[in-house]
Scaffold this motif. Structure first.
Motif, PDB file in Angstrom:
ATOM      1  N   ILE A  98      52.344  35.854  50.988  1.00  0.00           N
ATOM      2  CA  ILE A  98      51.321  36.797  50.383  1.00  0.00           C
ATOM      3  C   ILE A  98      50.639  36.279  49.198  1.00  0.00           C
ATOM      4  CG2 ILE A  98      51.162  38.835  48.980  1.00  0.00           C
ATOM      5  CD1 ILE A  98      52.113  39.137  52.203  1.00  0.00           C
ATOM      6  N   ILE A  99      51.217  34.873  48.528  1.00  0.00           N
ATOM      7  CA  ILE A  99      50.743  34.404  47.641  1.00  0.00           C
ATOM      8  C   ILE A  99      49.442  33.624  48.130  1.00  0.00           C
ATOM      9  CG2 ILE A  99      50.922  32.140  46.210  1.00  0.00           C
ATOM     10  CD1 ILE A  99      53.837  33.153  45.641  1.00  0.00           C
ATOM     11  N   ASP A 100      49.751  33.013  49.165  1.00  0.00           N
ATOM     12  CA  ASP A 100      48.561  32.120  50.108  1.00  0.00           C
ATOM     13  C   ASP A 100      47.336  33.312  50.195  1.00  0.00           C
ATOM     14  OD1 ASP A 100      49.971  29.772  50.134  1.00  0.00           O
ATOM     15  OD2 ASP A 100      50.605  30.233  52.275  1.00  0.00           O
ATOM     16  N   SER A 101      47.531  34.420  50.660  1.00  0.00           N
ATOM     17  CA  SER A 101      46.447  35.356  50.812  1.00  0.00           C
ATOM     18  C   SER A 101      45.864  35.773  49.593  1.00  0.00           C
ATOM     19  CB  SER A 101      47.150  36.699  51.595  1.00  0.00           C
ATOM     20  OG  SER A 101      46.121  37.633  51.776  1.00  0.00           O
ATOM     21  N   PHE A 102      46.687  35.901  48.492  1.00  0.00           N
ATOM     22  CA  PHE A 102      46.360  36.368  47.010  1.00  0.00           C
ATOM     23  C   PHE A 102      45.395  35.017  46.546  1.00  0.00           C
ATOM     24  CE2 PHE A 102      47.309  38.536  43.200  1.00  0.00           C
ATOM     25  CZ  PHE A 102      46.718  37.625  42.232  1.00  0.00           C
ATOM     26  N   ILE A 103      45.697  33.825  46.855  1.00  0.00           N
ATOM     27  CA  ILE A 103      44.873  32.660  46.277  1.00  0.00           C
ATOM     28  C   ILE A 103      43.661  32.814  47.178  1.00  0.00           C
ATOM     29  CG2 ILE A 103      44.853  30.322  46.409  1.00  0.00           C
ATOM     30  CD1 ILE A 103      47.691  30.154  45.726  1.00  0.00           C
ATOM     31  N   ARG A 104      43.566  32.855  48.373  1.00  0.00           N
ATOM     32  CA  ARG A 104      42.326  32.929  49.272  1.00  0.00           C
ATOM     33  C   ARG A 104      41.442  33.953  48.820  1.00  0.00           C
ATOM     34  NH1 ARG A 104      45.978  32.176  53.650  1.00  0.00           N
ATOM     35  NH2 ARG A 104      46.119  34.364  54.333  1.00  0.00           N
ATOM     36  N   ILE A 109      36.691  36.588  45.234  1.00  0.00           N
ATOM     37  CA  ILE A 109      36.147  37.529  44.260  1.00  0.00           C
ATOM     38  C   ILE A 109      36.275  37.241  42.888  1.00  0.00           C
ATOM     39  CG2 ILE A 109      36.500  39.258  46.446  1.00  0.00           C
ATOM     40  CD1 ILE A 109      38.984  40.556  44.442  1.00  0.00           C
ATOM     41  N   GLY A 110      37.102  36.072  42.649  1.00  0.00           N
ATOM     42  CA  GLY A 110      37.215  35.531  41.406  1.00  0.00           C
ATOM     43  C   GLY A 110      38.560  36.262  40.697  1.00  0.00           C
ATOM     44  N   LYS A 111      39.172  35.404  39.850  1.00  0.00           N
ATOM     45  CA  LYS A 111      40.476  35.648  39.458  1.00  0.00           C
ATOM     46  C   LYS A 111      40.683  37.050  38.391  1.00  0.00           C
ATOM     47  CE  LYS A 111      40.717  32.856  35.255  1.00  0.00           C
ATOM     48  NZ  LYS A 111      41.742  31.811  34.574  1.00  0.00           N
ATOM     49  N   THR A 147      44.715  34.383  38.784  1.00  0.00           N
ATOM     50  CA  THR A 147      44.933  35.617  38.077  1.00  0.00           C
ATOM     51  C   THR A 147      45.192  35.474  36.563  1.00  0.00           C
ATOM     52  OG1 THR A 147      45.869  38.031  38.065  1.00  0.00           O
ATOM     53  CG2 THR A 147      47.462  35.959  38.420  1.00  0.00           C
ATOM     54  N   SER A 148      44.615  36.534  35.889  1.00  0.00           N
ATOM     55  CA  SER A 148      44.795  36.442  34.586  1.00  0.00           C
ATOM     56  C   SER A 148      45.715  37.435  33.922  1.00  0.00           C
ATOM     57  CB  SER A 148      43.473  36.344  33.648  1.00  0.00           C
ATOM     58  OG  SER A 148      42.809  37.460  33.970  1.00  0.00           O
ATOM     59  N   ARG A 149      46.371  38.202  34.994  1.00  0.00           N
ATOM     60  CA  ARG A 149      47.098  39.171  34.375  1.00  0.00           C
ATOM     61  C   ARG A 149      48.409  39.419  35.491  1.00  0.00           C
ATOM     62  NH1 ARG A 149      44.631  45.267  33.671  1.00  0.00           N
ATOM     63  NH2 ARG A 149      46.599  46.352  33.055  1.00  0.00           N
ATOM     64  N   CYS A 150      49.521  39.919  34.942  1.00  0.00           N
ATOM     65  CA  CYS A 150      50.573  40.391  35.528  1.00  0.00           C
ATOM     66  C   CYS A 150      51.053  41.772  34.956  1.00  0.00           C
ATOM     67  CB  CYS A 150      51.761  39.405  35.411  1.00  0.00           C
ATOM     68  SG  CYS A 150      53.115  39.968  36.195  1.00  0.00           S
ATOM     69  N   ILE A 151      51.001  42.807  35.879  1.00  0.00           N
ATOM     70  CA  ILE A 151      51.349  43.954  35.630  1.00  0.00           C
ATOM     71  C   ILE A 151      52.970  44.285  36.139  1.00  0.00           C
ATOM     72  CG2 ILE A 151      51.188  46.440  36.074  1.00  0.00           C
ATOM     73  CD1 ILE A 151      48.384  45.804  36.679  1.00  0.00           C
ATOM     74  N   ILE A 219      35.188  46.792  32.000  1.00  0.00           N
ATOM     75  CA  ILE A 219      34.175  46.081  30.873  1.00  0.00           C
ATOM     76  C   ILE A 219      34.041  44.776  31.065  1.00  0.00           C
ATOM     77  CG2 ILE A 219      33.493  45.983  28.538  1.00  0.00           C
ATOM     78  CD1 ILE A 219      34.542  48.657  27.835  1.00  0.00           C
ATOM     79  N   GLU A 220      35.267  43.979  31.055  1.00  0.00           N
ATOM     80  CA  GLU A 220      35.196  42.477  31.513  1.00  0.00           C
ATOM     81  C   GLU A 220      34.515  42.304  32.450  1.00  0.00           C
ATOM     82  OE1 GLU A 220      39.178  41.476  28.827  1.00  0.00           O
ATOM     83  OE2 GLU A 220      39.143  41.567  30.999  1.00  0.00           O
ATOM     84  N   GLN A 221      34.659  42.940  33.758  1.00  0.00           N
ATOM     85  CA  GLN A 221      34.215  42.537  34.953  1.00  0.00           C
ATOM     86  C   GLN A 221      32.840  43.146  35.400  1.00  0.00           C
ATOM     87  OE1 GLN A 221      35.503  40.380  37.067  1.00  0.00           O
ATOM     88  NE2 GLN A 221      36.984  39.917  35.039  1.00  0.00           N
ATOM     89  N   ASN A 222      32.203  43.756  34.183  1.00  0.00           N
ATOM     90  CA  ASN A 222      30.810  44.466  34.394  1.00  0.00           C
ATOM     91  C   ASN A 222      30.888  45.436  35.680  1.00  0.00           C
ATOM     92  OD1 ASN A 222      29.741  42.963  32.378  1.00  0.00           O
ATOM     93  ND2 ASN A 222      29.567  41.133  33.688  1.00  0.00           N
ATOM     94  N   ILE A 223      31.794  46.287  35.606  1.00  0.00           N
ATOM     95  CA  ILE A 223      32.222  47.205  36.822  1.00  0.00           C
ATOM     96  C   ILE A 223      31.916  48.596  35.989  1.00  0.00           C
ATOM     97  CG2 ILE A 223      33.570  48.245  38.280  1.00  0.00           C
ATOM     98  CD1 ILE A 223      35.108  45.714  38.675  1.00  0.00           C
ATOM     99  N   PRO A 224      31.004  49.349  36.449  1.00  0.00           N
ATOM    100  CA  PRO A 224      30.599  50.642  36.039  1.00  0.00           C
ATOM    101  C   PRO A 224      31.674  51.627  36.186  1.00  0.00           C
ATOM    102  CG  PRO A 224      29.135  50.086  37.793  1.00  0.00           C
ATOM    103  CD  PRO A 224      29.754  49.077  37.634  1.00  0.00           C
ATOM    104  N   PHE A 225      32.097  52.586  35.444  1.00  0.00           N
ATOM    105  CA  PHE A 225      33.068  53.424  35.677  1.00  0.00           C
ATOM    106  C   PHE A 225      32.691  55.001  35.002  1.00  0.00           C
ATOM    107  CE2 PHE A 225      34.066  51.111  31.850  1.00  0.00           C
ATOM    108  CZ  PHE A 225      34.529  52.170  30.795  1.00  0.00           C
TER     109      PHE A 225
END
Length: 285
Positions: A98-104, A109-111, A147-151, A219-225
């Motif tokens: 799953i880590i390999d898939s995450f990285i791909r 799409i960007g971290k 990635t820049s975030r862990c939940i 907002i950081e990813q410029n995605i409307p909502f």
């Protein structure tokens, strides 16, 4: 409108072909999980969808569709990667797969649009603080730069799991110990450690209280909502989103899951039809 796919099941892992069929048709029918006679038609045309948010333990089946989806939609992936064995997560693939898939996907799409979920945190004799610290470090080290975030969240004691041997609430002292053990690891790997509905004593440790899909992320990813709050649960800080999944349709069979019934007969009665308007459901005219 943000589409959640899904908190009720794992659409990328088990229903990606069905999902793509609905995207290409431009709509999906979703039954209200409480008022079963109520069915909604959800518009999936790109002009009416701000973002597709995937929640999954195995994103691999969705990888082949990402290029097609990116031509019309903003994408977010929340990928759960946890260090448990088959006794707890019987059908979840190996962590490193799953880590390999995450990285791909992160490379595609960007971290900033890839969120790592380390949840639920289960603490028992086998999975003590040292075990979690070592496991968290292994996963975090491999995901560095992707990635820049862990939940994370601690195990919730739903009625259906309260009787299971070894399942217990995580007391406050162990919650504090876990955060102290992993917070610096996350920081060293360029990740913000966050949780939703954080208790006051955990905020004092510098833990960030954030929704999984919150205003800051979008907002950081410029995605409307739609600037309204979700009603997923009390204290939830997620922005408004629409879930298109169906309960009792995930085959990971994690013993802690709230979205599957323990009644396997009930679950097996849900027939999967890749061409259906609704996931594992039959709609009458």
């Amino acid at each position: 409108m943000i589409i959640s796919a899904s908190r009720r099941t794992d659409i990328p892992a088990f229903h990606s072909e069905w999902f793509m069929g609905r995207v290409r048709e431009g709509y999906v029918m979703v039954r209200n999980p409480v008022a079963h006679d109520v069915v909604y038609r959800i518009d999936l045309r790109p002009q009416n969808v701000d973002c597709l948010s995937f929640i999954t333990k195995d994103p691999r089946p969705m990888e082949r569709y990402i290029d097609e989806l990116m031509r019309s939609y903003y994408l977010l992936f929340q990928v759960t990667i946890t260090p448990y064995g088959k006794d707890i997560e019987p059908n979840v693939p190996d962590v490193n797969v799953i880590i390999d898939s995450f990285i791909r996907i992160s490379k595609m799409i960007g971290k900033g649009r890839m969120l790592w979920r380390y949840d639920p945190v289960i603490i028992d004799d086998e999975h003590d603080i040292v075990y979690h610290m070592n496991s968290f470090k292994h996963i975090s080290d491999r995901l560095k730069g992707y990635t820049s975030r862990c939940i994370f969240s601690f195990l919730s004691m739903y009625d259906r799991i309260a009787h299971l041997e070894g399942m217990r609430p995580v007391p406050s002292n162990e919650r504090i110990s876990f955060i102290k053990a992993v917070k610096d690891i996350a920081i060293d790997n360029g990740m913000e450690l966050t949780s939703c509905c954080v208790e006051p004593e955990l905020k004092e440790l510098g833990l960030m209280n954030r929704g999984c899909i919150d205003r800051r992320l979008l907002i950081e990813q410029n995605i409307p909502f739609d600037d309204g709050m979700s009603n997923n649960r009390d204290g939830c800080l997620c922005v408004r989103n629409i879930d298109i999944g169906t309960y009792d349709t995930c085959m990971h069979d994690c013993i802690y899951c709230y979205a599957n019934s323990p009644n396997r007969i009930k679950r097996s009665s849900k027939g999967y039809d890749v061409g259906s308007e609704s996931l594992c459901d039959v709609l009458k005219d």
